[in-house]
Design an enzyme around this catalytic site. Structure first.
Site, PDB file in Angstrom:
ATOM      1  N   GLY A  94      58.575  38.323  41.519  1.00  0.00           N
ATOM      2  CA  GLY A  94      58.913  39.528  42.294  1.00  0.00           C
ATOM      3  C   GLY A  94      58.624  39.277  43.757  1.00  0.00           C
ATOM      4  O   GLY A  94      58.931  38.201  44.281  1.00  0.00           O
TER       5      GLY A  94
ATOM      6  N   ARG B  57      47.161  38.750  37.149  1.00  0.00           N
ATOM      7  CA  ARG B  57      46.017  39.469  36.601  1.00  0.00           C
ATOM      8  C   ARG B  57      45.411  38.685  35.445  1.00  0.00           C
ATOM      9  O   ARG B  57      46.134  38.160  34.593  1.00  0.00           O
ATOM     10  CB  ARG B  57      46.427  40.862  36.097  1.00  0.00           C
ATOM     11  CG  ARG B  57      46.522  41.919  37.171  1.00  0.00           C
ATOM     12  CD  ARG B  57      45.159  42.298  37.752  1.00  0.00           C
ATOM     13  NE  ARG B  57      45.241  43.335  38.766  1.00  0.00           N
ATOM     14  CZ  ARG B  57      45.368  43.121  40.086  1.00  0.00           C
ATOM     15  NH1 ARG B  57      45.438  41.888  40.563  1.00  0.00           N
ATOM     16  NH2 ARG B  57      45.425  44.134  40.927  1.00  0.00           N
TER      17      ARG B  57
ATOM     18  N   GLU C  65      36.500  40.448  35.669  1.00  0.00           N
ATOM     19  CA  GLU C  65      35.907  40.157  36.982  1.00  0.00           C
ATOM     20  C   GLU C  65      34.733  41.084  37.279  1.00  0.00           C
ATOM     21  O   GLU C  65      34.790  42.252  36.907  1.00  0.00           O
ATOM     22  CB  GLU C  65      36.983  40.321  38.063  1.00  0.00           C
ATOM     23  CG  GLU C  65      38.097  39.312  37.896  1.00  0.00           C
ATOM     24  CD  GLU C  65      39.250  39.534  38.880  1.00  0.00           C
ATOM     25  OE1 GLU C  65      39.102  40.311  39.841  1.00  0.00           O
ATOM     26  OE2 GLU C  65      40.291  38.915  38.667  1.00  0.00           O
TER      27      GLU C  65
ATOM     28  N   HIS D  88      39.018  35.881  43.403  1.00  0.00           N
ATOM     29  CA  HIS D  88      40.046  36.901  43.671  1.00  0.00           C
ATOM     30  C   HIS D  88      40.210  37.133  45.187  1.00  0.00           C
ATOM     31  O   HIS D  88      39.972  38.240  45.682  1.00  0.00           O
ATOM     32  CB  HIS D  88      39.707  38.211  42.949  1.00  0.00           C
ATOM     33  CG  HIS D  88      40.896  39.119  42.787  1.00  0.00           C
ATOM     34  ND1 HIS D  88      41.056  39.962  41.702  1.00  0.00           N
ATOM     35  CD2 HIS D  88      41.988  39.327  43.562  1.00  0.00           C
ATOM     36  CE1 HIS D  88      42.186  40.638  41.833  1.00  0.00           C
ATOM     37  NE2 HIS D  88      42.761  40.263  42.966  1.00  0.00           N
TER      38      HIS D  88
END
Ligand code: NAP
Ligand code: 8YV
Length: 314
Positions: free
Chosen positions: A154, A232, A261, A279
């Site tokens: 995307g 993710r 996380e 992250h």
């Protein structure tokens, strides 16, 4: 002077943005409260506070007890922290911060690809620990001519493609449906993995994608394959990934995101074949500022009664 609009800030998502929110709105910092104080704050704001600002990946569920809630402005693009059953039923609008983070996340994706394929972290250690005086660093692999398979092509995916093409990588992808662009489409993740040298995950979180990348995909990727995750962690079966790394089912992995996380399994931390990041895909000063400004613009649009800049479709 008109009074400031009330705004409940659910968590400490970005210090600089919260300082701006504090000056522009009548803010209430939910995360600073004890459990009892949170309930008292919600009662105090009932009927008067219509908006919440929060990180997109986590949102304290107590905000839904606010019966006057009409809008949640989130910082981040992946809105897996939002309970869309509740927002959908109650007509609560949600915004996120797409687009402004594409370049930063794409940079980190390329950094993970280079770090894993060329062994950058191992090579750094090799110099520091004196090994270079004893032997040459083992040859790694070239990127040119290899195939990068993207799961979830995307907005961010296209920014990665722009970079990957200059590294002479071939592009293939899997989405729920093919798109009108020139890259090879695969209707299954395993088939994409089988034809990829580097398999890169950009899937959003949530129930639909939970652990859909698992053992089958890693077996298909094979012993020379590299897995990169900047989407993710919840969309990957982390046990299957650990097994794949430990048993040589795949060659290595580069991870920015994890299932739980900030907990990272000890076996990943102990693995030589993994590059681990905390992250940080969107985590530049400039990009975080742009994301925060978009949160503020969405709040202004909401309070002005005009269309939100980046509303999440529900
Ligand atoms: P996006 O533009 O919506 O791209 C995601 C793509 O995934 C879409 O093109 C969609 O295509 C595809 N997709 C969605 N569900 C799917 C499914 N079940 N199976 C297969 N394909 C599916 O989102 P983006 O802005 O690129 O962001 C992607 C994700 O990156 C975010 O959701 C977030 O979780 C993650 N992210 C991570 C960081 C970081 O710091 N590491 C930062 C920002 C975002 P179709 O609709 O055609 O299936
Ligand atoms: C986080 C992200 O929001 O946008 C997303 O979906 O995962 C990231 O941009 C960011 O890391 C929070 O600081």
């Amino acid at each position: 002077m008109p009074s400031k609009e009330k705004l409940l800030v659910a968590n400490k998502f970005h210090r600089e943005t919260i300082v701006k929110l504090d000056s522009q709105f009548d803010t209430h910092h939910l995360w600073k409260c004890s459990a009892k104080e949170k309930h008292e704050l919600i009662q105090m704001l009932q009927g008067e506070c219509k908006a919440v600002a929060t990180g997109s990946w986590e949102c304290d569920e107590i905000v839904y007890e606010l019966n006057s809630l009409e809008f949640i402005a989130t910082f981040g693009v992946g809105v897996d922290g939002i309970d869309f059953d509740v927002t959908g039923k109650r007509g609560i609008k949600v915004s996120n911060t797409p687009g402004v983070l594409n370049d930063a996340v794409a940079d980190i994706a390329m950094a993970l690809i280079l770090a894993t394929v060329r062994g950058i972290i191992k090579a750094d250690k090799f110099v520091r620990n004196g090994s270079w005086a004893l032997s040459l660093f083992p040859a790694s692999h070239s990127l040119a001519g290899k195939t990068l398979g993207i799961i979830g092509l995307g907005r961010i995916g296209h920014a990665i493609v722009d970079r990957a093409l200059t590294f002479k990588l071939n592009i293939a992808y899997h989405n729920r449906s093919p798109k009108p662009h020139p890259y090879s489409y695969y209707s299954s993740i395993s088939e994409l993995a089988a034809d990829s040298d580097i398999l890169l995950n950009l899937l959003p979180g949530g129930d639909e994608t939970r652990e859909i990348i698992g053992k089958e995909a890693f077996l298909s990727l094979g012993p020379d394959g590299i897995f990169i995750n900047v989407g993710r962690g919840s969309s990957v079966d982390e046990h299957a990934l650990i097994e794949a790394l430990d048993q040589g089912i795949i060659a290595g992995a580069g991870l920015d995101v994890y299932a739980n996380e900030p907990v990272v399994p000890a076996s990943l931390k102990g693995s030589e074949n993994v590059v681990l990041l905390p992250h940080i895909g969107s985590g530049t000063i400039e990009t975080s500022r742009d994301m925060g400004n978009l949160v503020i613009q969405n709040l202004e649009a909401f309070f002005d009664g005009i269309p939100l800049i980046t509303e999440v479709a529900q």
